[in-house]
Design a protein around this motif. Structure first.
Motif, PDB file in Angstrom:
ATOM      1  N   TYR A   1       5.557  10.299  -6.290  1.00 40.30           N
ATOM      2  CA  TYR A   1       6.796  10.576  -7.032  1.00 40.30           C
ATOM      3  C   TYR A   1       6.698  10.020  -8.461  1.00 40.30           C
ATOM      4  CZ  TYR A   1       8.420  11.525  -2.309  1.00 40.30           C
ATOM      5  OH  TYR A   1       8.544  12.016  -1.028  1.00 40.30           O
ATOM      6  N   TYR A   2       5.580  10.287  -9.101  1.00 32.24           N
ATOM      7  CA  TYR A   2       5.296   9.746 -10.433  1.00 32.24           C
ATOM      8  C   TYR A   2       6.328  10.103 -11.501  1.00 32.24           C
ATOM      9  CZ  TYR A   2       3.390  14.404 -11.389  1.00 32.24           C
ATOM     10  OH  TYR A   2       3.250  15.755 -11.548  1.00 32.24           O
ATOM     11  N   PRO A   3       7.088  11.214 -11.392  1.00 32.82           N
ATOM     12  CA  PRO A   3       8.105  11.457 -12.434  1.00 32.82           C
ATOM     13  C   PRO A   3       9.131  10.327 -12.558  1.00 32.82           C
ATOM     14  CG  PRO A   3       7.680  13.482 -11.241  1.00 32.82           C
ATOM     15  CD  PRO A   3       6.968  12.396 -10.484  1.00 32.82           C
ATOM     16  N   LEU A   4       9.314   9.540 -11.498  1.00 32.37           N
ATOM     17  CA  LEU A   4      10.247   8.414 -11.568  1.00 32.37           C
ATOM     18  C   LEU A   4       9.825   7.389 -12.618  1.00 32.37           C
ATOM     19  CD1 LEU A   4      11.187   7.582  -7.845  1.00 32.37           C
ATOM     20  CD2 LEU A   4      12.711   8.389  -9.657  1.00 32.37           C
ATOM     21  N   LEU A   5       8.529   7.355 -12.922  1.00 36.46           N
ATOM     22  CA  LEU A   5       8.030   6.400 -13.916  1.00 36.46           C
ATOM     23  C   LEU A   5       8.656   6.633 -15.284  1.00 36.46           C
ATOM     24  CD1 LEU A   5       4.186   6.400 -13.099  1.00 36.46           C
ATOM     25  CD2 LEU A   5       5.959   4.925 -12.158  1.00 36.46           C
ATOM     26  N   LEU A   6       9.089   7.857 -15.538  1.00 35.39           N
ATOM     27  CA  LEU A   6       9.669   8.174 -16.837  1.00 35.39           C
ATOM     28  C   LEU A   6      10.912   7.342 -17.130  1.00 35.39           C
ATOM     29  CD1 LEU A   6       9.313  12.066 -16.886  1.00 35.39           C
ATOM     30  CD2 LEU A   6       7.999  10.401 -18.218  1.00 35.39           C
TER      31      LEU A   6
ATOM     32  N   ALA B   1       1.013  -0.604 -22.512  1.00 34.28           N
ATOM     33  CA  ALA B   1       1.501  -1.716 -21.702  1.00 34.28           C
ATOM     34  C   ALA B   1       2.794  -1.343 -20.985  1.00 34.28           C
ATOM     35  CB  ALA B   1       1.718  -2.945 -22.582  1.00 34.28           C
ATOM     36  N   ILE B   2       3.675  -0.652 -21.681  1.00 40.40           N
ATOM     37  CA  ILE B   2       4.937  -0.213 -21.077  1.00 40.40           C
ATOM     38  C   ILE B   2       4.681   0.717 -19.899  1.00 40.40           C
ATOM     39  CG2 ILE B   2       6.934   1.296 -21.493  1.00 40.40           C
ATOM     40  CD1 ILE B   2       7.153  -0.005 -24.271  1.00 40.40           C
ATOM     41  N   ALA B   3       3.754   1.654 -20.072  1.00 39.53           N
ATOM     42  CA  ALA B   3       3.419   2.590 -18.994  1.00 39.53           C
ATOM     43  C   ALA B   3       2.800   1.848 -17.814  1.00 39.53           C
ATOM     44  CB  ALA B   3       2.463   3.657 -19.507  1.00 39.53           C
ATOM     45  N   LEU B   4       1.931   0.881 -18.085  1.00 41.53           N
ATOM     46  CA  LEU B   4       1.279   0.105 -17.029  1.00 41.53           C
ATOM     47  C   LEU B   4       2.303  -0.664 -16.214  1.00 41.53           C
ATOM     48  CD1 LEU B   4      -1.199  -1.131 -15.620  1.00 41.53           C
ATOM     49  CD2 LEU B   4      -1.293  -2.832 -17.455  1.00 41.53           C
ATOM     50  N   TYR B   5       3.234  -1.340 -16.907  1.00 45.54           N
ATOM     51  CA  TYR B   5       4.222  -2.127 -16.162  1.00 45.54           C
ATOM     52  C   TYR B   5       5.202  -1.222 -15.414  1.00 45.54           C
ATOM     53  CZ  TYR B   5       7.319  -5.836 -14.785  1.00 45.54           C
ATOM     54  OH  TYR B   5       8.058  -6.710 -14.018  1.00 45.54           O
ATOM     55  N   ALA B   6       5.542  -0.078 -15.997  1.00 43.66           N
ATOM     56  CA  ALA B   6       6.436   0.862 -15.319  1.00 43.66           C
ATOM     57  C   ALA B   6       5.815   1.332 -14.014  1.00 43.66           C
ATOM     58  CB  ALA B   6       6.733   2.050 -16.224  1.00 43.66           C
ATOM     59  N   TYR B   7       4.505   1.566 -14.044  1.00 46.52           N
ATOM     60  CA  TYR B   7       3.814   2.016 -12.835  1.00 46.52           C
ATOM     61  C   TYR B   7       3.845   0.942 -11.757  1.00 46.52           C
ATOM     62  CZ  TYR B   7       0.100   3.299  -9.609  1.00 46.52           C
ATOM     63  OH  TYR B   7      -0.620   3.574  -8.469  1.00 46.52           O
ATOM     64  N   PHE B   8       3.391  -0.279 -12.097  1.00 47.19           N
ATOM     65  CA  PHE B   8       3.372  -1.316 -11.071  1.00 47.19           C
ATOM     66  C   PHE B   8       4.787  -1.695 -10.644  1.00 47.19           C
ATOM     67  CE2 PHE B   8       3.529  -5.725  -9.632  1.00 47.19           C
ATOM     68  CZ  PHE B   8       2.713  -5.607  -8.508  1.00 47.19           C
ATOM     69  N   GLY B   9       5.727  -1.693 -11.590  1.00 47.65           N
ATOM     70  CA  GLY B   9       7.102  -2.012 -11.245  1.00 47.65           C
ATOM     71  C   GLY B   9       7.668  -1.027 -10.231  1.00 47.65           C
ATOM     72  N   THR B  10       7.365   0.245 -10.402  1.00 51.38           N
ATOM     73  CA  THR B  10       7.833   1.261  -9.454  1.00 51.38           C
ATOM     74  C   THR B  10       7.151   1.093  -8.106  1.00 51.38           C
ATOM     75  OG1 THR B  10       8.220   2.791 -11.294  1.00 51.38           O
ATOM     76  CG2 THR B  10       8.103   3.752  -9.083  1.00 51.38           C
ATOM     77  N   VAL B  11       5.871   0.749  -8.126  1.00 48.76           N
ATOM     78  CA  VAL B  11       5.145   0.439  -6.880  1.00 48.76           C
ATOM     79  C   VAL B  11       5.870  -0.678  -6.134  1.00 48.76           C
ATOM     80  CG1 VAL B  11       3.035  -0.595  -5.927  1.00 48.76           C
ATOM     81  CG2 VAL B  11       2.877   1.209  -7.651  1.00 48.76           C
ATOM     82  N   ALA B  12       6.208  -1.744  -6.865  1.00 45.09           N
ATOM     83  CA  ALA B  12       6.853  -2.901  -6.254  1.00 45.09           C
ATOM     84  C   ALA B  12       8.226  -2.550  -5.691  1.00 45.09           C
ATOM     85  CB  ALA B  12       6.971  -4.029  -7.277  1.00 45.09           C
ATOM     86  N   VAL B  13       8.991  -1.737  -6.413  1.00 42.97           N
ATOM     87  CA  VAL B  13      10.328  -1.362  -5.939  1.00 42.97           C
ATOM     88  C   VAL B  13      10.227  -0.538  -4.661  1.00 42.97           C
ATOM     89  CG1 VAL B  13      12.424  -0.077  -6.493  1.00 42.97           C
ATOM     90  CG2 VAL B  13      11.352  -1.500  -8.229  1.00 42.97           C
TER      91      VAL B  13
ATOM     92  N   SER C   1       0.834  -1.204   0.000  1.00 42.13           N
ATOM     93  CA  SER C   1       0.000   0.000   0.000  1.00 42.13           C
ATOM     94  C   SER C   1       0.865   1.250   0.000  1.00 42.13           C
ATOM     95  CB  SER C   1      -0.919  -0.008   1.233  1.00 42.13           C
ATOM     96  OG  SER C   1      -1.653   1.189   1.321  1.00 42.13           O
ATOM     97  N   LYS C   2       1.944   1.211   0.782  1.00 47.35           N
ATOM     98  CA  LYS C   2       2.886   2.331   0.809  1.00 47.35           C
ATOM     99  C   LYS C   2       3.536   2.515  -0.553  1.00 47.35           C
ATOM    100  CE  LYS C   2       5.032   5.546   3.156  1.00 47.35           C
ATOM    101  NZ  LYS C   2       4.312   6.636   3.860  1.00 47.35           N
ATOM    102  N   GLY C   3       3.789   1.387  -1.235  1.00 52.82           N
ATOM    103  CA  GLY C   3       4.377   1.456  -2.566  1.00 52.82           C
ATOM    104  C   GLY C   3       3.490   2.205  -3.541  1.00 52.82           C
ATOM    105  N   PHE C   4       2.174   1.933  -3.520  1.00 58.81           N
ATOM    106  CA  PHE C   4       1.238   2.657  -4.381  1.00 58.81           C
ATOM    107  C   PHE C   4       1.224   4.141  -4.036  1.00 58.81           C
ATOM    108  CE2 PHE C   4      -0.617  -1.553  -5.235  1.00 58.81           C
ATOM    109  CZ  PHE C   4      -0.834  -1.440  -6.596  1.00 58.81           C
ATOM    110  N   HIS C   5       1.211   4.445  -2.754  1.00 59.53           N
ATOM    111  CA  HIS C   5       1.178   5.847  -2.328  1.00 59.53           C
ATOM    112  C   HIS C   5       2.416   6.605  -2.815  1.00 59.53           C
ATOM    113  CE1 HIS C   5       0.891   9.405   0.217  1.00 59.53           C
ATOM    114  NE2 HIS C   5       2.100   9.138   0.684  1.00 59.53           N
ATOM    115  N   LEU C   6       3.589   5.981  -2.664  1.00 62.34           N
ATOM    116  CA  LEU C   6       4.831   6.658  -3.033  1.00 62.34           C
ATOM    117  C   LEU C   6       5.004   6.751  -4.547  1.00 62.34           C
ATOM    118  CD1 LEU C   6       7.173   5.106  -0.321  1.00 62.34           C
ATOM    119  CD2 LEU C   6       6.428   7.484  -0.468  1.00 62.34           C
ATOM    120  N   ALA C   7       4.566   5.715  -5.265  1.00 68.18           N
ATOM    121  CA  ALA C   7       4.650   5.774  -6.730  1.00 68.18           C
ATOM    122  C   ALA C   7       3.763   6.879  -7.277  1.00 68.18           C
ATOM    123  CB  ALA C   7       4.249   4.430  -7.331  1.00 68.18           C
TER     124      ALA C   7
END
Length: 287
Positions: A35-40, A252-264, A26-32
């Motif tokens: 700090y959404y610019p990290l998704l770039l 698809a790339i944007a979707l995985y980048a988002y969840f991947g950043t959440v997971a990290v 849950s914290k991962g979703f909040h932080l992603a």
């Protein structure tokens, strides 16, 4: 966190994030989201090899895995990993005929990947500590950990090249070797994170990851398995999108980048939690 030399990332109140594995995700979703610019970073890296992805993907893929420390959609597709997972290193544009160009791209890719991973994880740690996440943060931590992540990538590349002939000759024993590598890979899940969070050397970080997972095996499994299952489901979705059209591949790339950043974010938070950080402990980065 400011991008000036000698600034400190502190772990004050990190313990408040833990205690419940679901809280870390849950914290991962909040932080992603915050700090959404990290998704770039993962988005741009995957877009740069979109042609390779579209050429190599055939059908819908089912892979049980977790996002690597610098997420890449290639990790869940019918292609090798982008170079950020423990044992898989993929050098893009391998389909080109010009050997010199392939080697040049490979060298640049390894150099850029080491810098980008250090900066990405440095910003992840800063975000967890509610400190400034900026371009200067990325540059400073990218520079600090560049050497260690480059050495890690080269080590994995050498191991793959050296072991390749054995995979061909081993026959049925290759399955046992694969199982052994998967187990070792599991115990090195925190390798990248320890390098940054503990400012540790390459070998020391691997030893810490092994020891930490061994001592908290049940808790780690309860945390990792849900992430692996979610990643697998997302992998099914993104592979279906990619096989549909190039435009949907970008989605698809944007979707995985988002969840991947959440997971990290979640994995770094979880690692700090099971490490038992005390309020006031710190990590100093230098330019």
């Amino acid at each position: 966190m400011e991008g000036n030399k000698g600034k400190t990332l502190n772990y004050t109140n990190v313990g408040n994030f833990g205690g419940d594995e679901k809280m870390n995700l849950s914290k991962g979703f909040h932080l992603a989201n915050k700090y959404y610019p990290l998704l770039l970073v993962p988005i741009i890296l995957d877009l740069l090899q979109l042609g390779t992805i579209l050429r190599s993907v055939q059908g819908i893929t089912l892979k049980l895995t977790i996002p690597s420390a610098l997420p890449s959609i290639t990790q869940v597709l019918n292609t090798a990993n982008q170079g950020t997972d423990t044992f898989n290193i993929n050098l893009p544009y391998g389909y080109l005929d010009n050997v010199f160009l392939i080697v040049l791209i490979a060298v640049l890719y390894l150099l850029a990947g080491a810098f980008l991973k250090g900066g990405f994880l440095g910003c992840i740690l800063a975000g967890i500590n509610e400190q400034e996440v900026s371009a200067s943060t990325y540059i400073q931590t990218g520079k600090q950990f560049f050497g260690r992540f480059l050495a890690q990538a080269l080590l994995m590349l050498i191991l793959l090249l050296v072991s390749a002939p054995f995979w061909i000759d081993l026959g049925p024993l290759a399955l046992l070797l694969m199982i052994g590598l998967l187990i070792l890979s599991f115990y090195l899940i925190f390798w990248d994170y320890v390098i940054v969070a503990d400012n540790a050397g390459l070998i020391e970080a691997a030893q810490i990851s092994l020891a930490r997972i061994q001592s908290d095996l049940g808790k780690v499994l309860l945390f990792i398995i849900p992430i692996a299952l979610i990643t697998t489901l997302i992998g099914l979705a993104v592979s279906a999108l990619i096989t549909s059209s190039a435009i949907l591949a970008v989605l698809a790339i944007a979707l995985y980048a988002y969840f991947g950043t959440v997971a990290v974010f979640a994995i770094m938070t979880f690692y700090l939690d099971i490490s038992g950080r005390e309020a006031g402990s710190n990590f100093t980065y230098s330019g």
